[in-house]
Design an enzyme around this catalytic site. Structure first.
Site, PDB file in Angstrom:
ATOM      1  N   ARG A   1       0.848  -1.194   0.000  1.00  0.00           N
ATOM      2  CA  ARG A   1       0.000   0.000   0.000  1.00  0.00           C
ATOM      3  C   ARG A   1       0.880   1.240   0.000  1.00  0.00           C
ATOM      4  O   ARG A   1       1.972   1.253   0.572  1.00  0.00           O
ATOM      5  CB  ARG A   1      -0.895   0.019   1.235  1.00  0.00           C
ATOM      6  CG  ARG A   1      -2.077  -0.954   1.157  1.00  0.00           C
ATOM      7  CD  ARG A   1      -2.955  -0.863   2.388  1.00  0.00           C
ATOM      8  NE  ARG A   1      -2.256  -1.296   3.568  1.00  0.00           N
ATOM      9  CZ  ARG A   1      -1.716  -0.513   4.474  1.00  0.00           C
ATOM     10  NH1 ARG A   1      -1.817   0.807   4.373  1.00  0.00           N
ATOM     11  NH2 ARG A   1      -1.091  -1.015   5.526  1.00  0.00           N
TER      12      ARG A   1
ATOM     13  N   TYR B   1      -1.270  -3.578  -7.026  1.00  0.00           N
ATOM     14  CA  TYR B   1      -1.025  -4.306  -5.774  1.00  0.00           C
ATOM     15  C   TYR B   1      -2.234  -4.313  -4.832  1.00  0.00           C
ATOM     16  O   TYR B   1      -2.809  -3.253  -4.536  1.00  0.00           O
ATOM     17  CB  TYR B   1       0.190  -3.715  -5.014  1.00  0.00           C
ATOM     18  CG  TYR B   1       0.286  -4.385  -3.678  1.00  0.00           C
ATOM     19  CD1 TYR B   1       0.817  -5.660  -3.574  1.00  0.00           C
ATOM     20  CD2 TYR B   1      -0.287  -3.809  -2.551  1.00  0.00           C
ATOM     21  CE1 TYR B   1       0.798  -6.333  -2.375  1.00  0.00           C
ATOM     22  CE2 TYR B   1      -0.312  -4.480  -1.340  1.00  0.00           C
ATOM     23  CZ  TYR B   1       0.227  -5.742  -1.264  1.00  0.00           C
ATOM     24  OH  TYR B   1       0.183  -6.418  -0.081  1.00  0.00           O
TER      25      TYR B   1
ATOM     26  N   LYS C   1      -9.472  -2.365   1.873  1.00  0.00           N
ATOM     27  CA  LYS C   1      -9.177  -1.211   2.715  1.00  0.00           C
ATOM     28  C   LYS C   1      -9.943   0.043   2.251  1.00  0.00           C
ATOM     29  O   LYS C   1     -10.419   0.831   3.071  1.00  0.00           O
ATOM     30  CB  LYS C   1      -7.663  -0.940   2.741  1.00  0.00           C
ATOM     31  CG  LYS C   1      -6.852  -2.075   3.371  1.00  0.00           C
ATOM     32  CD  LYS C   1      -7.431  -2.479   4.675  1.00  0.00           C
ATOM     33  CE  LYS C   1      -6.590  -3.250   5.657  1.00  0.00           C
ATOM     34  NZ  LYS C   1      -5.709  -4.310   5.328  1.00  0.00           N
TER      35      LYS C   1
ATOM     36  N   HIS D   1     -10.236  -2.297  11.679  1.00  0.00           N
ATOM     37  CA  HIS D   1      -9.167  -3.170  11.172  1.00  0.00           C
ATOM     38  C   HIS D   1      -8.931  -4.285  12.189  1.00  0.00           C
ATOM     39  O   HIS D   1      -7.932  -4.302  12.897  1.00  0.00           O
ATOM     40  CB  HIS D   1      -7.903  -2.303  10.983  1.00  0.00           C
ATOM     41  CG  HIS D   1      -6.803  -2.945  10.199  1.00  0.00           C
ATOM     42  ND1 HIS D   1      -5.507  -2.473  10.211  1.00  0.00           N
ATOM     43  CD2 HIS D   1      -6.789  -4.001   9.350  1.00  0.00           C
ATOM     44  CE1 HIS D   1      -4.755  -3.220   9.419  1.00  0.00           C
ATOM     45  NE2 HIS D   1      -5.503  -4.144   8.888  1.00  0.00           N
TER      46      HIS D   1
ATOM     47  N   SER E   1      -1.025  -3.476  10.353  1.00  0.00           N
ATOM     48  CA  SER E   1      -0.685  -4.382   9.255  1.00  0.00           C
ATOM     49  C   SER E   1       0.571  -5.188   9.582  1.00  0.00           C
ATOM     50  O   SER E   1       1.545  -4.643  10.105  1.00  0.00           O
ATOM     51  CB  SER E   1      -0.461  -3.573   7.980  1.00  0.00           C
ATOM     52  OG  SER E   1      -1.636  -2.851   7.684  1.00  0.00           O
TER      53      SER E   1
ATOM     54  N   CYS F   1       1.092  -7.385  11.859  1.00  0.00           N
ATOM     55  CA  CYS F   1       1.386  -7.507  13.301  1.00  0.00           C
ATOM     56  C   CYS F   1       0.653  -8.673  13.952  1.00  0.00           C
ATOM     57  O   CYS F   1       0.530  -8.729  15.173  1.00  0.00           O
ATOM     58  CB  CYS F   1       1.072  -6.205  14.021  1.00  0.00           C
ATOM     59  SG  CYS F   1       2.230  -4.895  13.616  1.00  0.00           S
TER      60      CYS F   1
ATOM     61  N   ASP G   1      -9.071  -9.694   9.170  1.00  0.00           N
ATOM     62  CA  ASP G   1      -8.557  -8.351   8.844  1.00  0.00           C
ATOM     63  C   ASP G   1      -9.545  -7.216   9.131  1.00  0.00           C
ATOM     64  O   ASP G   1      -9.128  -6.156   9.558  1.00  0.00           O
ATOM     65  CB  ASP G   1      -8.150  -8.310   7.364  1.00  0.00           C
ATOM     66  CG  ASP G   1      -7.211  -7.148   7.035  1.00  0.00           C
ATOM     67  OD1 ASP G   1      -6.207  -6.984   7.751  1.00  0.00           O
ATOM     68  OD2 ASP G   1      -7.484  -6.404   6.082  1.00  0.00           O
TER      69      ASP G   1
ATOM     70  N   ARG H   1       2.068 -12.196  -0.546  1.00  0.00           N
ATOM     71  CA  ARG H   1       0.755 -12.544   0.028  1.00  0.00           C
ATOM     72  C   ARG H   1       0.139 -13.769  -0.635  1.00  0.00           C
ATOM     73  O   ARG H   1       0.479 -14.132  -1.759  1.00  0.00           O
ATOM     74  CB  ARG H   1      -0.214 -11.360  -0.185  1.00  0.00           C
ATOM     75  CG  ARG H   1       0.239 -10.047   0.456  1.00  0.00           C
ATOM     76  CD  ARG H   1      -0.490  -9.778   1.737  1.00  0.00           C
ATOM     77  NE  ARG H   1       0.077  -8.691   2.511  1.00  0.00           N
ATOM     78  CZ  ARG H   1      -0.421  -8.285   3.671  1.00  0.00           C
ATOM     79  NH1 ARG H   1      -1.488  -8.855   4.177  1.00  0.00           N
ATOM     80  NH2 ARG H   1       0.149  -7.309   4.354  1.00  0.00           N
TER      81      ARG H   1
HETATM   82  P1  GTP Z   1      -2.113  -7.677   7.518  1.00  0.00           P
HETATM   83  O1  GTP Z   1      -2.652  -8.723   6.617  1.00  0.00           O
HETATM   84  O2  GTP Z   1      -1.035  -6.851   6.873  1.00  0.00           O
HETATM   85  O3  GTP Z   1      -3.159  -6.806   8.127  1.00  0.00           O
HETATM   86  O4  GTP Z   1      -1.256  -8.440   8.678  1.00  0.00           O
HETATM   87  P2  GTP Z   1      -1.707  -9.297   9.967  1.00  0.00           P
HETATM   88  O5  GTP Z   1      -1.971  -8.371  11.105  1.00  0.00           O
HETATM   89  O6  GTP Z   1      -2.764 -10.259   9.609  1.00  0.00           O
HETATM   90  O7  GTP Z   1      -0.329 -10.064  10.341  1.00  0.00           O
HETATM   91  P3  GTP Z   1       0.050 -11.625  10.234  1.00  0.00           P
HETATM   92  O8  GTP Z   1      -0.783 -12.494  11.115  1.00  0.00           O
HETATM   93  O9  GTP Z   1       0.090 -11.985   8.802  1.00  0.00           O
HETATM   94  O10 GTP Z   1       1.524 -11.612  10.827  1.00  0.00           O
HETATM   95  C1  GTP Z   1       2.546 -10.827  10.292  1.00  0.00           C
HETATM   96  C2  GTP Z   1       3.891 -11.245  10.811  1.00  0.00           C
HETATM   97  O11 GTP Z   1       3.901 -11.268  12.236  1.00  0.00           O
HETATM   98  C3  GTP Z   1       4.290 -12.645  10.358  1.00  0.00           C
HETATM   99  O12 GTP Z   1       5.626 -12.618   9.920  1.00  0.00           O
HETATM  100  C4  GTP Z   1       4.145 -13.476  11.600  1.00  0.00           C
HETATM  101  O13 GTP Z   1       5.047 -14.546  11.593  1.00  0.00           O
HETATM  102  C5  GTP Z   1       4.417 -12.496  12.730  1.00  0.00           C
HETATM  103  N1  GTP Z   1       3.668 -12.886  13.955  1.00  0.00           N
HETATM  104  C6  GTP Z   1       2.342 -13.144  14.044  1.00  0.00           C
HETATM  105  N2  GTP Z   1       1.984 -13.532  15.301  1.00  0.00           N
HETATM  106  C7  GTP Z   1       3.126 -13.480  16.031  1.00  0.00           C
HETATM  107  C8  GTP Z   1       3.424 -13.768  17.416  1.00  0.00           C
HETATM  108  O14 GTP Z   1       2.566 -14.126  18.219  1.00  0.00           O
HETATM  109  N3  GTP Z   1       4.732 -13.595  17.797  1.00  0.00           N
HETATM  110  C9  GTP Z   1       5.695 -13.186  16.914  1.00  0.00           C
HETATM  111  N4  GTP Z   1       6.939 -13.038  17.379  1.00  0.00           N
HETATM  112  N5  GTP Z   1       5.448 -12.931  15.608  1.00  0.00           N
HETATM  113  C10 GTP Z   1       4.196 -13.079  15.170  1.00  0.00           C
HETATM  114  C1  SPV Z   2      -2.764  -4.509   5.347  1.00  0.00           C
HETATM  115  O1  SPV Z   2      -1.781  -3.915   4.887  1.00  0.00           O
HETATM  116  O2  SPV Z   2      -3.305  -4.212   6.446  1.00  0.00           O
HETATM  117  C2  SPV Z   2      -3.327  -5.661   4.594  1.00  0.00           C
HETATM  118  C3  SPV Z   2      -2.858  -5.875   3.221  1.00  0.00           C
HETATM  119  O3  SPV Z   2      -4.206  -6.345   5.087  1.00  0.00           O
HETATM  120  S1  SPV Z   2      -3.597  -4.777   2.112  1.00  0.00           S
HETATM  121  O4  SPV Z   2      -4.730  -5.422   1.494  1.00  0.00           O
HETATM  122  O5  SPV Z   2      -2.584  -4.435   1.111  1.00  0.00           O
HETATM  123  O6  SPV Z   2      -4.056  -3.589   2.809  1.00  0.00           O
HETATM  124 MN    MN Z   3      -4.691  -5.614   7.211  1.00  0.00          MN
END
Ligand code: GTP
Ligand code: SPV
Ligand code: MN
Length: 596
Positions: free
Chosen positions: A69, A198, A207, A227, A249, A251, A278, A377
């Site tokens: 983004r 993207y 979003k 979110h 994002s 996290c 999400d 992704r």
């Molecule tokens: P968006 O799709 O961008 O909104 O991201 P999201 O919030 O869904 O994050 P996602 O669950 O995909 O995790 C992103 C990164 O954080 C990955 O590399 C995970 O491995 C890492 N991660 C997730 N949960 C944990 C956790 O409990 N501990 C640690 N250390 N890392 C974590």
């Molecule tokens: C984020 O960045 O919070 C995502 C991926 O979930 S996107 O669809 O690019 O916003």
């Molecule tokens: Mn997201």
């Protein structure tokens, strides 16, 4: 395809602007989808992956300059600048239509314009809202067919919706990053996106609509677009309780949403069900509780780090009907790979940029040697997830017991704490901070304030958004309790102290027990913090009581340092920050000083 003259006139006008050779309506039929997949494979947009190992799966690579983004090119175009607020980029709507109109003019010449009718939420439910995206990209069409409820089921209701739909226009144009714009016109229910291909920039239901436009509508209509993931915890007695969690994002939302409880919990009969990973739309139910739906139909999840241990449910979900974007192509068996999938990088492979990839040069610490982009992704069907909630399609949604905020903080924030009221919880959300990630273009690892994980996604003034949270609280007779977590505290060497992932269940359990007054805690200046013995550590190896104590420690000095930074941030948000939140901040400061 419809007799709705609002829709037909708008499509005609957009076609006159962009001058495509053809216009094709997306009905979501198997035949049409298959034909589009074949066409995309033929023109090089997609590569078909091994049908035995990854049936109906495809690989896509975006342009190298178009991988996340672009927040600095994202605009909220309200007539009054003050209504977009200080945190958002603003452009005058007329000026923006003019400027982008020039870029869109003739941009689909020689191409097909696809008309994608879609619904965010179960078609026809109280929560649902309809959008139509016009795009020149088959990649967008195929992603939208996974991410939203799209096609015939929506076409069937178009005659009756008048002008009550979100108008989205997208063109890849030249993919010119200097003319890339993601623009929202909340007063016109309109989104225009140009020069990107993207995810979050172009899948306009996500979003752009389900957060930026929807947050604006939610404020007007008395509901919330957030979110947030939504998950259900099923107890051994069969009862299920639901929580939402807002993390910025990349996290950990997808990971928490699909959590597999530790073995000791599983043996006792605990299960976790994923409703969403999400976005949550929340409304006050007739019973006086807050109810949530996931308006999406699929997951657009971060690939790197997803593996059999960290998130087996996500991995299983990607085994069919998935579009992978910017991951490594393993040529030996025509499958995909990414950093953190396993320790066997493919020997004969193509990286996310489309170049031959030498795995021997891959250095875990140097992102430039990665085969998959850090923000690569998977787009997968939610129903393919082994732990998808039986309530996934329930038009009423699920009742929420707790709201959890969280971010990536190496120091300050403890593993978990509970706010003392809805107002205090709103304050906790408003001061959220997190280290930036690869999900947005720009520097990674810099701490920034990201209120409610919505900094990039609120479609109006951030101060007004805080006020809307406070107002909502007054209208929920039986509101969820509000918590904050941090899985990312590090030791002096920079290692994560908390094992995270499935073990996060232990923290969720304390949270749900608190909602029923079944767990103990200690009142600290920041709120209720569990005592080490309040976290269930049965079967948790390698984490001592001292470590738990360290994870839960409220570091008064570092919190006091944070106070100044929060004051600065509130100043940036501007004069619409509610007085209640300033009071909360003053109260926090006074309590911290008294505790020093
Ligand atoms: P968006 O799709 O961008 O909104 O991201 P999201 O919030 O869904 O994050 P996602 O669950 O995909 O995790 C992103 C990164 O954080 C990955 O590399 C995970 O491995 C890492 N991660 C997730 N949960 C944990 C956790 O409990 N501990 C640690 N250390 N890392 C974590
Ligand atoms: C984020 O960045 O919070 C995502 C991926 O979930 S996107 O669809 O690019 O916003
Ligand atoms: Mn997201």
């Amino acid at each position: 395809m419809t007799n709705n003259s609002y829709i037909n006139n708008w499509i005609k006008e957009m076609a006159e602007l962009t001058t495509p050779d053809n216009i094709v309506w997306i009905d979501g039929s198997k035949e049409q989808t298959k034909a589009l997949q074949e066409q995309a494979v033929k023109d090089g947009t997609l590569e078909a992956l091994n049908p035995d190992l990854l049936p109906n799966c495809f690989l896509h690579r975006t342009a190298v300059n178009d991988v996340a983004r672009v927040e600095n090119r994202t605009f909220i175009c309200t007539r009054e600048k003050a209504d977009a607020g200080n945190i958002n980029n603003w452009m005058d709507p007329k000026e923006c239509y003019d400027k982008l109109g020039k870029l869109f003019r003739g941009s689909m010449k020689g191409m097909t314009m696809y008309v994608i009718p879609y619904s965010m939420g179960v078609v026809g439910s109280d929560f649902a809202k309809i959008g139509i995206e016009l795009t020149d990209s088959i990649y967008v069409v195929l992603n939208m067919l996974i991410m939203t409820r799209a096609g015939q089921q929506v076409i069937d209701v178009l005659d009756s919706i008048g002008d009550n739909f979100i108008k989205g226009l997208h063109a890849r144009a030249e993919l010119d990053e200097n003319n890339r714009y993601i623009c929202h016109f909340p007063e016109d229910n309109t989104i225009w996106s140009i020069n990107s291909g993207y995810g979050g920039n172009v899948l306009l239901g996500k979003k752009c609509f389900a957060l930026r436009i929807a947050s604006y509508l939610g404020r007007k209509e008395g509901w919330m677009a957030e979110h947030m993931l939504i998950l259900g915890v099923e107890y051994p007695n069969g009862e299920t309780k639901y929580v939402t969690a807002a993390f910025p994002s990349a996290c950990g939302k997808t990971n928490l949403a699909m959590l597999i409880p530790p073995e000791v919990f599983r043996k006792k009969g605990y299960k976790v069900w994923c409703v969403g990973d999400d976005i949550a739309w929340l409304r006050v139910g007739k019973d006086g509780r807050l109810w949530a739906v996931n308006p999406e139909n699929g997951f657009f999840g971060v690939a790197p780090g997803t593996n059999e241990k960290s998130n087996p449910n996500a991995l299983a979900t990607t085994k069919r009907d998935t579009i992978f974007t910017n991951v490594v192509h393993d040529l030996d068996n025509n499958t995909v790979w990414w950093e953190g999938l396993n320790d066997n990088p493919p020997k004969n492979a193509i990286d996310w940029k489309g170049n031959k990839w030498d795995y021997t040069k891959y250095d875990k610490k140097d992102k430039s040697t990665c085969g998959a982009h850090p923000n690569s992704r998977f787009t997968s069907v939610a129903k393919n997830c082994p732990c998808v909630s039986p309530k996934f399609d329930d038009p009423a949604g699920v009742p929420i017991s707790a709201i959890i905020f969280g971010g990536r903080r190496a120091k300050t924030a403890p593993l978990v704490y509970q706010s003392t009221s809805w107002q205090n919880g709103t304050f906790v959300g408003s001061i959220m901070a997190s280290e930036t990630t690869a999900a947005a273009a720009g520097a990674v690892g810099v701490v920034r304030r990201d209120p409610m994980a919505m900094r990039p996604f609120v479609g109006y003034d951030m101060g007004d958004y805080f006020q809307h949270w406070l107002d909502m609280g007054k209208n929920i007779p039986n509101p969820p309790k509000i918590f904050h977590v941090n899985w990312f505290r590090t030791d002096d060497e920079g290692h994560f102290i908390w094992p995270g992932y499935g073990e996060n269940m232990r923290v969720v359990k304390w949270i749900l027990d608190r909602c029923e007054d079944k767990a103990d805690a200690e009142l600290t200046p920041i709120g209720y913090v569990p005592k080490p013995e309040d976290i269930d550590v049965e079967g948790l190896e390698g984490v001592s009581t001292d470590t738990i104590r360290e994870l839960l420690r409220v570091d008064t000095a570092s919190w006091l340092e944070d106070i100044e930074n929060i004051r600065e941030f509130y100043k940036t948000v501007g004069d619409r920050v509610p007085a209640e939140l300033i009071e909360e901040l003053n109260g926090l400061e006074a309590r911290l000083k008294a505790a020093k």
